[in-house]
Design a protein around this motif. Structure first.
Motif, short mmCIF file in Angstrom:
data_model
loop_
_atom_site.label_atom_id
_atom_site.label_comp_id
_atom_site.label_asym_id
_atom_site.label_seq_id
_atom_site.Cartn_x
_atom_site.Cartn_y
_atom_site.Cartn_z
N LEU A 239 5.15 3.94 -5.53
CA LEU A 239 3.73 3.96 -5.19
C LEU A 239 3.01 2.72 -5.73
O LEU A 239 2.11 2.18 -5.08
CB LEU A 239 3.08 5.22 -5.76
CG LEU A 239 3.41 6.51 -4.99
CD1 LEU A 239 3.00 7.74 -5.80
CD2 LEU A 239 2.72 6.53 -3.64
N THR A 240 3.42 2.26 -6.90
CA THR A 240 2.82 1.05 -7.47
C THR A 240 3.11 -0.16 -6.58
O THR A 240 2.24 -1.01 -6.35
CB THR A 240 3.36 0.80 -8.89
OG1 THR A 240 3.05 1.92 -9.72
CG2 THR A 240 2.74 -0.45 -9.49
N ALA A 241 4.34 -0.23 -6.08
CA ALA A 241 4.70 -1.33 -5.18
C ALA A 241 3.85 -1.30 -3.92
O ALA A 241 3.39 -2.35 -3.44
CB ALA A 241 6.18 -1.25 -4.82
N LEU A 242 3.62 -0.12 -3.37
CA LEU A 242 2.80 -0.01 -2.16
C LEU A 242 1.34 -0.34 -2.46
O LEU A 242 0.65 -0.92 -1.63
CB LEU A 242 2.89 1.41 -1.59
CG LEU A 242 4.25 1.83 -1.02
CD1 LEU A 242 4.20 3.27 -0.53
CD2 LEU A 242 4.67 0.91 0.13
N ALA A 243 0.87 0.02 -3.65
CA ALA A 243 -0.52 -0.26 -4.01
C ALA A 243 -0.77 -1.74 -4.20
O ALA A 243 -1.86 -2.24 -3.91
CB ALA A 243 -0.89 0.50 -5.28
N LYS A 244 0.23 -2.47 -4.66
CA LYS A 244 0.07 -3.91 -4.89
C LYS A 244 0.10 -4.69 -3.59
O LYS A 244 -0.44 -5.80 -3.51
CB LYS A 244 1.19 -4.41 -5.79
CG LYS A 244 1.09 -3.97 -7.24
CD LYS A 244 2.26 -4.51 -8.04
CE LYS A 244 2.16 -4.10 -9.51
NZ LYS A 244 3.33 -4.59 -10.28
N ALA A 245 0.77 -4.15 -2.57
CA ALA A 245 0.96 -4.90 -1.32
C ALA A 245 -0.26 -4.78 -0.43
O ALA A 245 -0.99 -3.81 -0.46
CB ALA A 245 2.19 -4.38 -0.59
N SER A 246 -0.45 -5.81 0.39
CA SER A 246 -1.49 -5.78 1.42
C SER A 246 -0.79 -5.85 2.76
O SER A 246 -0.27 -6.88 3.14
CB SER A 246 -2.46 -6.95 1.25
OG SER A 246 -1.75 -8.17 1.25
N SER A 247 -0.76 -4.73 3.48
CA SER A 247 -0.03 -4.66 4.74
C SER A 247 -0.77 -5.38 5.85
O SER A 247 -2.00 -5.40 5.90
CB SER A 247 0.17 -3.19 5.14
OG SER A 247 0.88 -2.50 4.15
#
Length: 662
Positions: A383-391
């Motif tokens: 979840l942290t990885a997804l939160a850091k990314a900007s899709s």
């Protein structure tokens, strides 16, 4: 996208290009031990990237056909030529071949139905060895009209009504084709290549190419459109194949292609793919003796036919298993190995500081029930990885789906209150903060609702994990500002008691402003117990730790006593301290602090309150107070005998008027 330079696998292994097998093995063993992620907890992400590169490098330089292809491409990529490609007699192209763009030895041109893509094995993890390479099988059908004219065909394909297809060596089947008009008008973007049926004499302007010898790599070819001269087949990383105008200096495309005999396809199989069926034949996660693996016929055949050498010894296998730690576990003492079950491999992958795209891909191929059996740490890091990314817009849908599934899994896992955390408590707190960023400023409605619940679960897990270890929050690496972080996260009231009892040692030796910040935050979040812990520490710091009759009373310190009183915590200690401050305190600040205490203290503080009131009255400063403070003081003294000393004859007339109005 600008194409990337070809990785230097020799440099990665810290060896010379002419290094022999013994040197290569020693280098790999040493570097795998040096960069194993478990030995580099402070920079695990870098270690994992290094291990991935080492594994690819080792697999390439120890596999004869891969090393030959890599060396050829590496040599060609170092040569630059501004010359246009020249016509050449027909070169020796295998009857059945795989096409690989120059500089990308791991990538192959593939036909997936009518689509044409350029993939490495890692680009399509869902395809097994057979299905991946089946889509790479191509052939050239030479045409007589012009020297070196040909079509690039999917071998074995058939057009509608075609009984024999491309495999029969006749016109027909599916051919690489493009839109000539689009190629002519779209400029550098060109026309995307697709597979199209074309019988004899049909679609010549779309499917016919003329081969040209590469000016930089012997044996490599370029393909120029026979109908649109100056238009060439080009690979655009990461996966597109297009027909575009000739631009030798363009860095975003590759014009040269090498050919690998399809008969050698089996030599591209990895050792992991050879070992997997052996482990799969046993119960999931079972340990197998290394001697059994070494004696397996499939393993011996792989080393003989693909690697061209004898089966590895114990040290070689140990280095391999250490390097592939996410898939295998090795017991050096017993000389046994096991393949981690799928659930365990997924947990390892997600717990290994993954990239957002890796998380999305992993979640897409995992059942909901499997996600709900993952440990908290794996879910937190994902979840942290997804939160850091900007899709990007194209990725937003997949990313949102992954976020929703992982948040739901975390809520399910969060019900297991007794479960031990598999990553440090300090990192769980960081993850709790990051999940609140999921979806950005305009999150999906489901994400918006669930991310607060996820933050609460992670914060609770972090606190419980830290409080359960010997040494508590201090040993877990937390400091006093982290208490504020816990308070600001959702669910602060629910963990108030545990936080208050766990954070006491964090106040020791900390500055008064830091202690005051905890007090204020705890008050605003309704965390009474934590406010009490902060109030106790703050009063101790303000009192100087000694029993003297008087302490220094700057305005800020008196204000802090009032703040503690307003929180309704540690009132006896606050009253006693204010008494010690009374002699030197600013009258107005002393009055405000006294009023804060007056409505809250009990009979046990009567003596202290009387002493403070008398000290305040002796200062004779009421006439300079704001009207509101004067009113409050007079009213308080009329209700509380301990404050009788505050009733003074020199109360201004306008104050009496205000009292009459009341």
């Amino acid at each position: 996208m600008v194409r990337k330079p070809l990785p230097d696998y020799y440099a990665a292994l810290e060896i010379r290009e002419e290094a022999d097998e013994v040197t290569i093995k020693k280098a790999y063993r040493r570097l795998v031990l040096q960069w194993h992620p478990d030995r580099n907890p402070a920079d695990r992400e870098t270690a994992e990237e290094k291990i991935r590169l080492l594994n690819i490098a080792y697999e390439t330089v120890t596999n004869p056909i891969k090393r030959e292809t890599y060396d050829l491409q590496r040599a060609a990529s170092s040569r630059k030529s501004k010359a246009k490609p020249r016509s050449a007699p027909r070169v020796e192209v295998p009857k059945e071949f795989m096409m690989t763009p120059l500089g990308y030895p791991e990538c192959f041109v593939r036909s997936l139905g009518r689509r044409v893509v350029v993939h490495s094995r890692s680009d399509d993890p869902e395809s097994n060895f057979q299905s991946f390479f089946a889509s790479t099988k191509l052939a050239l059908w030479w045409l007589p009209e012009v020297n070196n004219m040909c079509r690039i065909r999917k071998l074995g394909s058939k057009a509608r009504g075609d009984k024999r297809g491309a495999a029969a060596g006749r016109a027909g089947g599916l051919n690489m084709a493009f839109d000539p008009q689009k190629a002519k008008t779209a400029g550098a973007e060109g026309s995307e290549v697709r597979m199209a049926p074309a019988n004899k004499g049909q679609k010549a302007d779309s499917v016919n190419f003329v081969t040209k010898a590469s000016p930089t790599c012997e044996g490599a070819l370029r393909f120029e459109s026979a109908s649109q001269r100056g238009q060439y087949l080009a690979f655009f990383p990461p996966s597109h194949l297009r027909v575009v105008p000739f631009l030798e200096e363009a860095e975003d495309r590759v014009l040269d292609f090498l050919f690998v005999d399809f008969a050698s396809m089996f030599k591209f199989i990895t050792l992991e793919e050879v070992l997997q069926p052996i482990f799969s034949a046993e119960e999931a996660g079972v340990w197998i003796e290394l001697a059994k693996l070494q004696d397996d016929e499939a393993v011996k055949s792989h080393f003989k036919e693909v690697m061209g050498k004898d089966v590895w010894d114990v040290e070689d296998f140990q280095a391999y298993f250490e390097g592939h730690w996410a898939t295998f576990e090795y017991n050096a003492e017993e000389k046994k190995a096991r393949m981690r079950p799928k659930q365990e491999r997924l947990a390892k992958q997600l717990r290994a500081t993954p990239k957002a795209e890796e998380v999305v891909a992993a979640v897409a191929k995992t059942d909901e029930s499997e996600l709900q059996r993952l440990p908290v740490g794996a879910l937190a890091r994902a979840l942290t990885a997804l939160a850091k990314a900007s899709s990007t817009d194209g990725e937003a849908g997949e990313a949102t789906s992954a976020q929703i599934q992982l948040l739901a899994a975390l809520r399910a896992v969060g019900k297991g209150e007794e479960e031990k955390c598999d990553i440090p408590a300090f990192e769980l707190l960081h993850s709790a903060e990051k999940v609140l960023d999921l979806g950005g400023d305009n999150p999906d409605d489901t994400v918006l609702v669930q991310r607060s619940a996820a933050a609460r679960i992670l914060a609770n897990k972090a606190l419980k994990s830290a409080s359960a270890i010997e040494g508590g929050m201090v040993e877990a690496g937390f400091t006093l500002p982290d208490v504020v972080r816990f308070l600001l996260l959702p669910g602060a009231a629910g963990r108030d008691l545990l936080l208050a009892t766990s954070c006491v040692k964090l106040f020791e030796g900390r500055s008064i402003p830091e202690q005051r910040e905890v007090l204020r935050t705890a008050k605003s979040r309704g965390s009474t117990n934590t406010a009490a812990a902060a109030g106790t520490a703050l009063l101790k710091s303000l009192g100087g730790g000694g029993p003297g009759d008087h302490v220094a009373a700057p305005d800020a310190h008196v204000e802090m006593v009032a703040e503690v009183a307003e929180c309704g915590v540690r009132l006896p200690a606050a009253t006693a301290l204010l008494r010690r401050m009374a002699a030197t305190a600013n009258p107005l600040k002393l009055a405000e602090a006294l009023l804060a205490l007056a409505s809250r203290v009990g009979p046990g503080q009567a003596e202290d309150m009387t002493h403070i009131a008398e000290s305040l009255a002796s200062k004779g400063a009421f006439g300079n107070f704001p009207i509101k403070t004067i009113l409050e003081t007079v009213l308080a003294s009329s209700k509380d005998d301990t404050l009788a000393a505050l009733v003074v004859p020199a109360v201004p007339g306008h104050v009496y008027f205000a009292l009459l109005v009341l």
